[in-house]
Design a protein around this motif. Structure first.
Motif, PDB file in Angstrom:
ATOM      1  N   VAL A   1       3.543 -20.607  59.741  1.00 12.50           N
ATOM      2  CA  VAL A   1       4.965 -20.922  59.610  1.00 12.50           C
ATOM      3  C   VAL A   1       5.167 -22.378  59.202  1.00 12.50           C
ATOM      4  O   VAL A   1       5.982 -22.689  58.317  1.00 12.50           O
ATOM      5  CB  VAL A   1       5.700 -20.612  60.929  1.00 12.50           C
ATOM      6  CG1 VAL A   1       7.138 -21.102  60.861  1.00 12.50           C
ATOM      7  CG2 VAL A   1       5.664 -19.122  61.218  1.00 12.50           C
ATOM      8  N   HIS A   2       4.427 -23.282  59.831  1.00 12.64           N
ATOM      9  CA  HIS A   2       4.602 -24.706  59.524  1.00 12.64           C
ATOM     10  C   HIS A   2       4.267 -25.000  58.066  1.00 12.64           C
ATOM     11  O   HIS A   2       4.974 -25.776  57.398  1.00 12.64           O
ATOM     12  CB  HIS A   2       3.723 -25.547  60.444  1.00 12.64           C
ATOM     13  CG  HIS A   2       3.782 -27.014  60.147  1.00 12.64           C
ATOM     14  ND1 HIS A   2       4.810 -27.823  60.574  1.00 12.64           N
ATOM     15  CD2 HIS A   2       2.941 -27.824  59.438  1.00 12.64           C
ATOM     16  CE1 HIS A   2       4.605 -29.061  60.163  1.00 12.64           C
ATOM     17  NE2 HIS A   2       3.485 -29.087  59.471  1.00 12.64           N
ATOM     18  N   VAL A   3       3.209 -24.402  57.560  1.00 18.71           N
ATOM     19  CA  VAL A   3       2.807 -24.639  56.171  1.00 18.71           C
ATOM     20  C   VAL A   3       3.868 -24.109  55.204  1.00 18.71           C
ATOM     21  O   VAL A   3       4.220 -24.769  54.221  1.00 18.71           O
ATOM     22  CB  VAL A   3       1.438 -23.973  55.887  1.00 18.71           C
ATOM     23  CG1 VAL A   3       1.066 -24.125  54.412  1.00 18.71           C
ATOM     24  CG2 VAL A   3       0.366 -24.587  56.766  1.00 18.71           C
ATOM     25  N   ILE A   4       4.407 -22.926  55.499  1.00 15.39           N
ATOM     26  CA  ILE A   4       5.444 -22.349  54.636  1.00 15.39           C
ATOM     27  C   ILE A   4       6.693 -23.225  54.632  1.00 15.39           C
ATOM     28  O   ILE A   4       7.279 -23.501  53.579  1.00 15.39           O
ATOM     29  CB  ILE A   4       5.782 -20.920  55.103  1.00 15.39           C
ATOM     30  CG1 ILE A   4       4.572 -19.996  54.913  1.00 15.39           C
ATOM     31  CG2 ILE A   4       6.986 -20.368  54.341  1.00 15.39           C
ATOM     32  CD1 ILE A   4       4.772 -18.607  55.473  1.00 15.39           C
ATOM     33  N   ALA A   5       7.102 -23.672  55.814  1.00 12.88           N
ATOM     34  CA  ALA A   5       8.287 -24.529  55.901  1.00 12.88           C
ATOM     35  C   ALA A   5       8.068 -25.850  55.168  1.00 12.88           C
ATOM     36  O   ALA A   5       8.962 -26.343  54.473  1.00 12.88           O
ATOM     37  CB  ALA A   5       8.628 -24.783  57.373  1.00 12.88           C
ATOM     38  N   MET A   6       6.879 -26.427  55.305  1.00 10.57           N
ATOM     39  CA  MET A   6       6.575 -27.681  54.620  1.00 10.57           C
ATOM     40  C   MET A   6       6.587 -27.495  53.107  1.00 10.57           C
ATOM     41  O   MET A   6       7.113 -28.336  52.364  1.00 10.57           O
ATOM     42  CB  MET A   6       5.213 -28.203  55.082  1.00 10.57           C
ATOM     43  CG  MET A   6       4.796 -29.505  54.429  1.00 10.57           C
ATOM     44  SD  MET A   6       5.889 -30.886  54.864  1.00 10.57           S
ATOM     45  CE  MET A   6       5.464 -31.086  56.587  1.00 10.57           C
ATOM     46  N   MET A   7       6.019 -26.399  52.625  1.00 13.95           N
ATOM     47  CA  MET A   7       6.002 -26.136  51.180  1.00 13.95           C
ATOM     48  C   MET A   7       7.419 -25.987  50.626  1.00 13.95           C
ATOM     49  O   MET A   7       7.746 -26.545  49.571  1.00 13.95           O
ATOM     50  CB  MET A   7       5.180 -24.878  50.890  1.00 13.95           C
ATOM     51  CG  MET A   7       3.689 -25.034  51.096  1.00 13.95           C
ATOM     52  SD  MET A   7       2.802 -23.467  50.979  1.00 13.95           S
ATOM     53  CE  MET A   7       3.275 -22.905  49.357  1.00 13.95           C
ATOM     54  N   MET A   8       8.263 -25.239  51.325  1.00 11.68           N
ATOM     55  CA  MET A   8       9.639 -25.051  50.855  1.00 11.68           C
ATOM     56  C   MET A   8      10.411 -26.363  50.893  1.00 11.68           C
ATOM     57  O   MET A   8      11.206 -26.655  49.984  1.00 11.68           O
ATOM     58  CB  MET A   8      10.336 -23.989  51.707  1.00 11.68           C
ATOM     59  CG  MET A   8       9.744 -22.603  51.577  1.00 11.68           C
ATOM     60  SD  MET A   8      10.615 -21.360  52.533  1.00 11.68           S
ATOM     61  CE  MET A   8      12.187 -21.308  51.683  1.00 11.68           C
TER      62      MET A   8
END
Length: 270
Positions: free
Chosen positions: A153-160
Motif C-alpha cells: 500500500v505504501h509503495v502504491i500511494a507513494m507512486m501515485m
C-alpha cells in the motif's frame, strides 16, 4: 494549452475543504464519481449541480482557474458526444446522408458531456485543495486494510503521489522546450497531421531525457536518505478524524442517497 492543465496542482487557500482530512476528500470524490453515472432524472441532475456548486464555492478556488482544466478534454468531449449522438438507436429526429440523430442519442450526448464536465470539476477540487503529501497519507491510510493480504500500500500511494506531483513540473518543462524549439524555427501549429507528428519529435526526445534524469536524481536522493519503504516509519502529522470530517461524511452519504432516490422515483421520460 499546457498552462490549462490543472491536474496535480495545489491552490493554497483557507477554506473548509482544504481543512478536511484527505481520506474524507478521497472517499467523497469516489462517491461523487459514482453518483455522476447513477443519476437519470432531473431531480438527480439538479442535486448534483447544487452539490458541485456548493463544494466549489466552499473551496475558495476561483471558478475560472478550475474551468481551465476543461480545455484539455474538449476534443474528448466532442468525440464522446458525437458517438452518442449518431450511434444511439431510437426515434429519429434528423437524418442527413448516412447520419441519423435520434432523440435518445441527443439526450445521451448531452448527458455524457455534462458528466465529463462535472467529473473534471469535481476531481479538480480534490487535487487543488490537497497537497501531494496529504494525498499520500490519505491513500496509504485508506488502503491500509489491503496490506493484510500482501499488497504494498505504501509503495502504491507513494507512486501515485509522485506522479501527481510531477505533472505540473513536466508541463512546465514541456512549455520551456516548446518555446526553445520555436525560437529555433520549429512549427507546432501549421501543416497536416503527419507534419505535426514529425514536429513533436524534437519536443519529445529532450522531454523524455529530462524526465529520466529527474527520476534518477529522485532515486539517488531517496537512497541517500536511507528510504526503504513504509515499514517502521512514523508520521509527523498523523491523520485524525475531527467533527467536521464526520459531518462531511454524512453530507456526502445524504447526497448519494438523494441522487439514488431521484434515479428511482424521478427518471428521465422515455
Amino acid at each position: 494549452m499546457l498552462r490549462d492543465i490543472t491536474l496535480g496542482q495545489y491552490y493554497p487557500a483557507d477554506s473548509v475543504i482544504h481543512s478536511l482530512d484527505p481520506r474524507v476528500k478521497l472517499f467523497s470524490t469516489l462517491i461523487y464519481i459514482i453518483s455522476l453515472f447513477c443519476f437519470r432524472g432531473a431531480v438527480s441532475f439538479v442535486v448534483a449541480t447544487i452539490f458541485l456548486v456548493m463544494v466549489i464555492k466552499s473551496s475558495k478556488v476561483p471558478f475560472r482557474f478550475m474551468v481551465r482544466g476543461l480545455k484539455t478534454i474538449a476534443m474528448l468531449m466532442l468525440v464522446t458526444a458525437a458517438f452518442n449522438l449518431f450511434l444511439s438507436p431510437g426515434d429519429p429526429i434528423f437524418s442527413f446522408w448516412i447520419f441519423t440523430i435520434t432523440a435518445q442519442g441527443a439526450r445521451n450526448a448531452i448527458l455524457m458531456a455534462v458528466r465529463l464536465t462535472y467529473l473534471i470539476l469535481g476531481t479538480s477540487v480534490m487535487t487543488l485543495t490537497t497537497t501531494p503529501n496529504q494525498l499520500t497519507d490519505g491513500l496509504e491510510r485508506g488502503l491500509m486494510p489491503l496490506s493484510k493480504v500482501g499488497i504494498p500500500v505504501h509503495v502504491i500511494a507513494m507512486m501515485m503521489s509522485i506522479a501527481l506531483r510531477y505533472i505540473p513540473i513536466l508541463v512546465e518543462e514541456t512549455d520551456k522546450i516548446m518555446k526553445a524549439q520555436m525560437a529555433r524555427g520549429a512549427d507546432f501549429e501549421n501543416g497536416n497531421m503527419i507534419k505535426k507528428v514529425k514536429a513533436m519529435i524534437p519536443l519529445l526526445v529532450p522531454l523524455f531525457v529530462s524526465a529520466f534524469r529527474r527520476a534518477e536524481d529522485m532515486a539517488m536522493a531517496m537512497e541517500a536518505r536511507c528510504y526503504h519503504g513504509g515499514e517502521g516509519r512514523t508520521k509527523m502529522k498523523p491523520l485524525i478524524y475531527r467533527r467536521r470530517d464526520r459531518a462531511a461524511y454524512l453530507v456526502v452519504l445524504v447526497y448519494l442517497a438523494i441522487v439514488l432516490l431521484g434515479r428511482t422515483f424521478f427518471p428521465w421520460p422515455m
